[in-house]
Design an enzyme around this catalytic site. Structure first.
Site, PDB file in Angstrom:
ATOM      1  N   GLU A 291     -18.801   1.260   4.000  1.00 38.52           N
ATOM      2  CA  GLU A 291     -19.728   2.349   4.539  1.00 38.52           C
ATOM      3  C   GLU A 291     -21.166   2.733   3.694  1.00 38.52           C
ATOM      4  OE1 GLU A 291     -17.711   5.980   5.009  1.00 38.52           O
ATOM      5  OE2 GLU A 291     -16.674   5.407   6.835  1.00 38.52           O
ATOM      6  N   HIS A 312      -0.635 -17.538   0.654  1.00 37.94           N
ATOM      7  CA  HIS A 312       0.124 -18.237   1.541  1.00 37.94           C
ATOM      8  C   HIS A 312      -0.497 -18.097   2.940  1.00 37.94           C
ATOM      9  CE1 HIS A 312       3.109 -19.393  -1.633  1.00 37.94           C
ATOM     10  NE2 HIS A 312       2.626 -18.474  -2.198  1.00 37.94           N
ATOM     11  N   LYS A 426     -17.631   6.842  18.267  1.00 35.80           N
ATOM     12  CA  LYS A 426     -17.067   8.287  18.588  1.00 35.80           C
ATOM     13  C   LYS A 426     -17.716   8.765  19.808  1.00 35.80           C
ATOM     14  CE  LYS A 426     -16.458   9.794  13.860  1.00 35.80           C
ATOM     15  NZ  LYS A 426     -16.636  10.741  12.835  1.00 35.80           N
TER      16      LYS A 426
HETATM   17  O1  PA5 Z   1     -16.642   8.744   4.155  1.00 32.37           O
HETATM   18  C1  PA5 Z   1     -16.669   9.133   5.163  1.00 32.37           C
HETATM   19  O2  PA5 Z   1     -17.683  10.039   5.407  1.00 32.37           O
HETATM   20  C2  PA5 Z   1     -15.767   9.252   6.393  1.00 32.37           C
HETATM   21  O3  PA5 Z   1     -15.071   8.152   6.026  1.00 32.37           O
HETATM   22  C3  PA5 Z   1     -15.006  10.415   6.513  1.00 32.37           C
HETATM   23  O4  PA5 Z   1     -14.277  10.829   5.233  1.00 32.37           O
HETATM   24  C4  PA5 Z   1     -14.038  10.591   7.778  1.00 32.37           C
HETATM   25  O5  PA5 Z   1     -14.555  10.042   8.881  1.00 32.37           O
HETATM   26  C5  PA5 Z   1     -13.328  11.815   7.940  1.00 32.37           C
HETATM   27  O6  PA5 Z   1     -14.197  12.786   8.233  1.00 32.37           O
HETATM   28  P1  PA5 Z   1     -13.827  14.172   7.840  1.00 32.37           P
HETATM   29  O7  PA5 Z   1     -13.336  14.406   6.675  1.00 32.37           O
HETATM   30  O8  PA5 Z   1     -14.851  15.114   8.491  1.00 32.37           O
HETATM   31  O9  PA5 Z   1     -12.627  14.404   8.816  1.00 32.37           O
END
Ligand code: PA5
Length: 451
Positions: A291, A312, A426
């Site tokens: 990310e 393996h 989303k």
């Molecule tokens: O790193 C991030 O921002 C995402 O992985 C969020 O942690 C994840 O989408 C969960 O979001 P939230 O904490 O708003 O539910």
């Protein structure tokens, strides 16, 4: 500032020579400066840099108290969260606690069983988890910074209802711990209305950098791991990362070497471990780097393998397939437990030559043999030596990976602290679900799906 983790780059030099690393050094130093001085893109999400020494001590004490209450009144703790609101806690708990945590007897484990949900949308998973809980006492830690993440909200709605049916609304609200934004969002509003104890995801800490906030700390403390030592390990790493110059810093060199290898055409880093306990450290690392770096058409794809298992399965490809990857292995120098091979009367399996040797000795030979074979196959290898898997080392590892990620992202030329691409699926999902406000997209998407 004793360190439990060090990096070895000897097996990368055939592709990332000392001269290559020297050449990228100014960019790495500039990226570190940008990060530490907070002058780069995403600089409103740098709260994690000082977190190990600058955290809310009052909340830290409340976390310990809440963990003790969960331990005393619950057979099961459900941790509801996804991505950065889940992976860090699971990574620490699975690394630090018993390898068969939920399966060993309570006498050995001493703390509640811990299950994770809200990290998928599987009705099968949810209903089978309901069966696992059965009629036992349980509590819920729901973790969501936004308070609106679908996976998390769906699971929370169901388990909140289960708690309320079992205990009544008043007692249920004492068994729900919400970790969310300090002031905003649906979860915060609900918590205020229902009287849940709340913990804060700081404004300036993004999900994937939040393991050392209440997001990670409450479940980790409930599991019985020592969160003081975890923070101490991270604080040791912070001092190291901030103070060491390039020549003395494994962390800056890690950022340098992976960027050099990327510039030479290697688009994938495979994090490998030889300890099953580290599987979720790899999952956490994949999100952290994926990310943070994967945007603007750039980035090193973070993949993970569990060795020797995957030798393996994926070993063949890594050795002889398309050459677009390098590896980073985590080597646990001293395992938590030892097993010694015994001699057998008849040596049918031919293993008597190993009598008196430990299983870890065999594991290390597998690791070293793999490194040499993969290097011979043209795959550069970075080795991270971790003294042992304990809280100090895991806290240090979390922080060093985070710091290297920030430096590496700025070196690559991206904002390491946003994740705009996560929103695309989303929007489509909301349109297909028929969420109010998404009507215009719905028809177009349904047509594309042939519905
Ligand atoms: O790193 C991030 O921002 C995402 O992985 C969020 O942690 C994840 O989408 C969960 O979001 P939230 O904490 O708003 O539910």
């Amino acid at each position: 500032m004793s360190q439990k983790i060090s990096f070895n780059f000897d097996n990368t030099k055939f592709m990332a020579s000392d001269a290559d690393v020297k050449a990228i050094q100014p960019k790495i130093e500039a990226a570190k400066k940008t990060l530490v001085e907070g002058t780069g893109e995403g600089n409103d999400f740098l709260g994690w840099v000082d977190l190990p020494v600058n955290y809310d001590k009052e909340e830290f004490d409340r976390i310990k108290k809440a963990a003790a209450k969960i331990q005393s009144d619950s057979d099961v703790l459900l941790v509801i969260g996804i991505g950065g609101s889940y992976l860090g806690a699971r990574a620490a708990i699975e690394a630090l606690r018993h390898g068969f945590y939920n399966m060993v007897s309570k006498e050995i484990r001493k703390t509640p069983e811990i299950y994770y949900c809200g990290n998928n949308l599987s009705s099968t998973y949810i209903s089978e988890l309901v069966q696992v809980i059965g009629d036992r006492d349980f509590s819920v830690n729901v973790i969501s910074k936004s308070g609106t993440t679908t996976e998390c909200s769906v699971a929370f709605r169901l388990f909140k209802e289960m708690l309320e049916k079992k205990y009544g609304k008043a007692e249920a609200s004492k068994r729900i711990y919400a970790t969310t934004d300090k002031a905003r969002g649906a979860l915060k509003t609900l918590s205020n209305e229902e009287g849940y104890e709340t913990f804060v995801v700081p404004d300036d800490v993004g999900g994937r950098f939040s393991v050392l906030t209440a997001v990670g700390l409450l479940p980790i403390a409930a599991s019985g791991a020592d969160i003081d030592k975890l923070m101490q390990g991270a604080a040791n790493a912070r001092e190291y990362c901030l103070e060491k110059s390039f020549d003395d810093s494994d962390v800056l060199k890690y950022a340098a070497v992976r960027n050099v290898l990327h510039q030479k055409g290697l688009g994938m880093e495979i994090l490998g471990n030889f300890e099953p306990a580290l599987h979720f450290i790899t999952e956490w690392w994949k999100q952290l780097y994926g990310e943070s770096e994967g945007k603007d058409g750039k980035g090193i794809f973070p993949a993970g393998v569990d060795f020797t298992t995957d030798l393996h399965s994926l070993g063949q490809f890594i050795q002889e397939g398309t050459k677009n990857h390098f590896e980073t292995f985590i080597n646990v120098v001293n395992p938590r437990a030892e097993v010694v091979m015994q001699k057998e009367e008849t040596d049918l399996d031919g293993l008597n030559y190993l009598a008196g040797r430990t299983v870890d000795f065999i594991n290390k030979c597998a690791m070293n043999g793999t490194i040499l074979a993969h290097v011979d196959g043209g795959v550069p290898n970075i080795r991270i030596d971790m003294d042992t898997i304990d809280e100090l080392a895991v806290g240090e590892l979390f922080y060093k990976f985070e710091f290297a990620c920030g430096v590496s992202g700025y070196t690559l030329g991206v904002n390491p602290f946003n994740q705009p691409g996560v929103e695309s699926y989303k929007k489509n999902m909301f349109a297909l679900l028929g969420k109010p406000g998404f009507e215009e997209m719905t028809a177009e998407l349904k047509a594309r799906l042939g519905e």
